[in-house]
Design a protein around this motif. Sequence first.
Motif, mmCIF file in Angstrom:
data_model
loop_
_atom_site.group_PDB
_atom_site.id
_atom_site.type_symbol
_atom_site.label_atom_id
_atom_site.label_comp_id
_atom_site.label_asym_id
_atom_site.label_seq_id
_atom_site.Cartn_x
_atom_site.Cartn_y
_atom_site.Cartn_z
ATOM 1 N N PRO A 1 9.999 -26.080 32.818
ATOM 2 C CA PRO A 1 9.711 -24.671 32.544
ATOM 3 C C PRO A 1 10.594 -23.747 33.380
ATOM 4 N N THR A 2 11.076 -22.704 32.742
ATOM 5 C CA THR A 2 11.916 -21.733 33.441
ATOM 6 C C THR A 2 11.190 -21.142 34.641
ATOM 7 N N SER A 3 9.892 -20.893 34.503
ATOM 8 C CA SER A 3 9.124 -20.299 35.600
ATOM 9 C C SER A 3 9.115 -21.202 36.831
ATOM 10 N N ASP A 4 9.067 -22.527 36.617
ATOM 11 C CA ASP A 4 9.079 -23.458 37.750
ATOM 12 C C ASP A 4 10.421 -23.432 38.474
ATOM 13 N N LEU A 5 11.512 -23.427 37.705
ATOM 14 C CA LEU A 5 12.834 -23.408 38.321
ATOM 15 C C LEU A 5 13.078 -22.077 39.037
ATOM 16 N N ARG A 6 12.636 -20.987 38.419
ATOM 17 C CA ARG A 6 12.791 -19.674 39.040
ATOM 18 C C ARG A 6 12.045 -19.618 40.379
ATOM 19 N N ARG A 7 10.837 -20.200 40.408
ATOM 20 C CA ARG A 7 10.052 -20.218 41.642
ATOM 21 C C ARG A 7 10.716 -21.098 42.702
ATOM 22 N N LEU A 8 11.168 -22.291 42.315
ATOM 23 C CA LEU A 8 11.802 -23.203 43.270
ATOM 24 C C LEU A 8 12.978 -22.544 43.976
ATOM 25 N N ILE B 1 9.952 -26.095 48.926
ATOM 26 C CA ILE B 1 9.146 -25.689 47.780
ATOM 27 C C ILE B 1 9.063 -26.846 46.786
ATOM 28 N N ASP B 2 7.869 -27.109 46.279
ATOM 29 C CA ASP B 2 7.652 -28.183 45.308
ATOM 30 C C ASP B 2 7.233 -27.617 43.955
ATOM 31 N N ALA B 3 7.632 -28.335 42.895
ATOM 32 C CA ALA B 3 7.167 -28.074 41.534
ATOM 33 C C ALA B 3 6.856 -29.417 40.895
ATOM 34 N N PRO B 4 5.997 -29.441 39.862
ATOM 35 C CA PRO B 4 5.707 -30.718 39.200
ATOM 36 C C PRO B 4 6.992 -31.419 38.764
ATOM 37 N N LEU B 5 7.061 -32.723 38.987
ATOM 38 C CA LEU B 5 8.260 -33.486 38.653
ATOM 39 C C LEU B 5 8.379 -33.641 37.136
ATOM 40 N N PRO B 6 9.447 -33.110 36.531
ATOM 41 C CA PRO B 6 9.586 -33.229 35.078
ATOM 42 C C PRO B 6 9.843 -34.676 34.653
ATOM 43 N N ASP B 7 9.465 -35.005 33.427
ATOM 44 C CA ASP B 7 9.770 -36.323 32.876
ATOM 45 C C ASP B 7 11.279 -36.539 32.870
ATOM 46 N N GLY B 8 11.701 -37.677 33.383
ATOM 47 C CA GLY B 8 13.123 -38.005 33.398
ATOM 48 C C GLY B 8 13.849 -37.576 34.655
ATOM 49 N N ALA B 9 13.164 -36.867 35.553
ATOM 50 C CA ALA B 9 13.844 -36.352 36.750
ATOM 51 C C ALA B 9 13.734 -37.283 37.952
ATOM 52 N N SER B 10 12.911 -38.325 37.867
ATOM 53 C CA SER B 10 12.679 -39.165 39.047
ATOM 54 C C SER B 10 13.938 -39.910 39.485
ATOM 55 N N ALA B 11 14.881 -40.115 38.542
ATOM 56 C CA ALA B 11 16.096 -40.867 38.886
ATOM 57 C C ALA B 11 17.246 -39.971 39.327
ATOM 58 N N GLU C 1 -2.237 -19.164 48.642
ATOM 59 C CA GLU C 1 -2.333 -19.212 47.178
ATOM 60 C C GLU C 1 -1.263 -20.099 46.561
ATOM 61 N N ASP C 2 -0.431 -20.735 47.373
ATOM 62 C CA ASP C 2 0.619 -21.617 46.859
ATOM 63 C C ASP C 2 0.754 -22.789 47.826
ATOM 64 N N GLU C 3 -0.054 -23.820 47.597
ATOM 65 C CA GLU C 3 -0.090 -24.945 48.524
ATOM 66 C C GLU C 3 1.181 -25.792 48.478
ATOM 67 N N ARG C 4 2.059 -25.549 47.486
ATOM 68 C CA ARG C 4 3.280 -26.347 47.368
ATOM 69 C C ARG C 4 4.493 -25.639 47.967
ATOM 70 N N ALA C 5 4.232 -24.603 48.758
ATOM 71 C CA ALA C 5 5.305 -23.905 49.476
ATOM 72 C C ALA C 5 5.046 -23.999 50.970
ATOM 73 N N LEU C 6 6.091 -24.315 51.720
ATOM 74 C CA LEU C 6 5.986 -24.435 53.182
ATOM 75 C C LEU C 6 7.241 -23.857 53.813
ATOM 76 N N TYR C 7 7.051 -23.142 54.927
ATOM 77 C CA TYR C 7 8.163 -22.513 55.627
ATOM 78 C C TYR C 7 8.051 -22.858 57.117
ATOM 79 N N VAL C 8 9.186 -22.985 57.775
ATOM 80 C CA VAL C 8 9.226 -23.273 59.204
ATOM 81 C C VAL C 8 10.156 -22.262 59.872
ATOM 82 N N LEU C 9 9.710 -21.699 60.997
ATOM 83 C CA LEU C 9 10.536 -20.783 61.777
ATOM 84 C C LEU C 9 10.693 -21.307 63.194
#
Length: 372
Positions: A132-139, A185-195, A359-367
Amino acid sequence: MKVTIERTALAKALGHVQSVVERRNTIPILSNVLLQADGGALILTATDLDIEISEEAPADVAGKGATTVSALTLFEIVKRLPDGAQVRLELSSEEGRLQVSSGRSQFALAVLPEDDFPSLSTDDLETRFSMPTSDLRRLLGKARFAMSQEETRYYLNGVYLHAHTDDDAPALRAAATDGHRLARIDAPLPDGASAMPGVIVPRKAIAELGRLLEDAEENVEIAVSSAKIRFGFGAGYLTSKLIDGSFPDYERVIPKGNANVLRVETKDFAQAVDRVSTVSADRTRSVKLALESDRLRLAVNNPEAGSALEELSVDYGGDPLEIGFNARYLLDVAQQIDGETGTFKLADPSSPTVILDEEDERALYVLMPLRV
């Protein structure tokens, strides 16, 4: 070549592709956009030899053909034509010029042979998937602020995109760091992307993608090899060479045991940091955070400009702590937090701090902290 195209459609496509063209080029053909008329469309392509952007725009094609013309000149002409105008493009073989006309406006532009226009080969893109475009835009949008600007550390001048399959929630992960801050930042792994191989997408490609994704369709088609990546948007695509280097093992710098937990209202916190930082030194932009039970004091002391102090009510039950940060880095992270509350996990004044978006458990930042 003879084409009639609506001004808005041509301006949109030109706006997307011409942005990759360098304003000063020692190779004349790289200042040009490739125009290809075929079927019911005009295909526009531009490149700087590292990135190639192509987009298709609907057109009335009276004569097939191709040529190249100055991308900037054509864009500036089309941009100044009235909305709704019809633009006619006709290649005159006798004069060696591209005739551009609309209403009473007429231009004759110099051309270069289309056979001289370089192309980025995509024959070896073995891993292909859609997301999804929204996932890539967020990543990319949430990670890009942490990319390094130092050319000497070229392997940090981009976003590291890779498949993460080491736990129960496989993800397509984007990571970026400049040594002072880190975004993961994480997004659901698309089918075919694991390789897919882990790849570093360059800073310029990330910037161009940010613009293209604003108008992209629902899904993006991605094809990857160890040397190149291609993003397809339906009517167009972006192909980019990848940074040839090894991204550092960023997981090692993410602390696991920070016990002092601070929760702040993101908007109030960002505004307070912005206010007190107005008197901080330009070079370090340092601000000191002094924490004790449910209270946060932000302080800046600059011998040349003066001092600033602001106090906030927060949710904090850890040990009293004083720690310094670069104010700009704090604000950059705050801008990525979508929720009303941001969570800081701190250890001591010299250790990295983890920042989370509730509100976004798949985002993490370190300073990394500063000495203040």
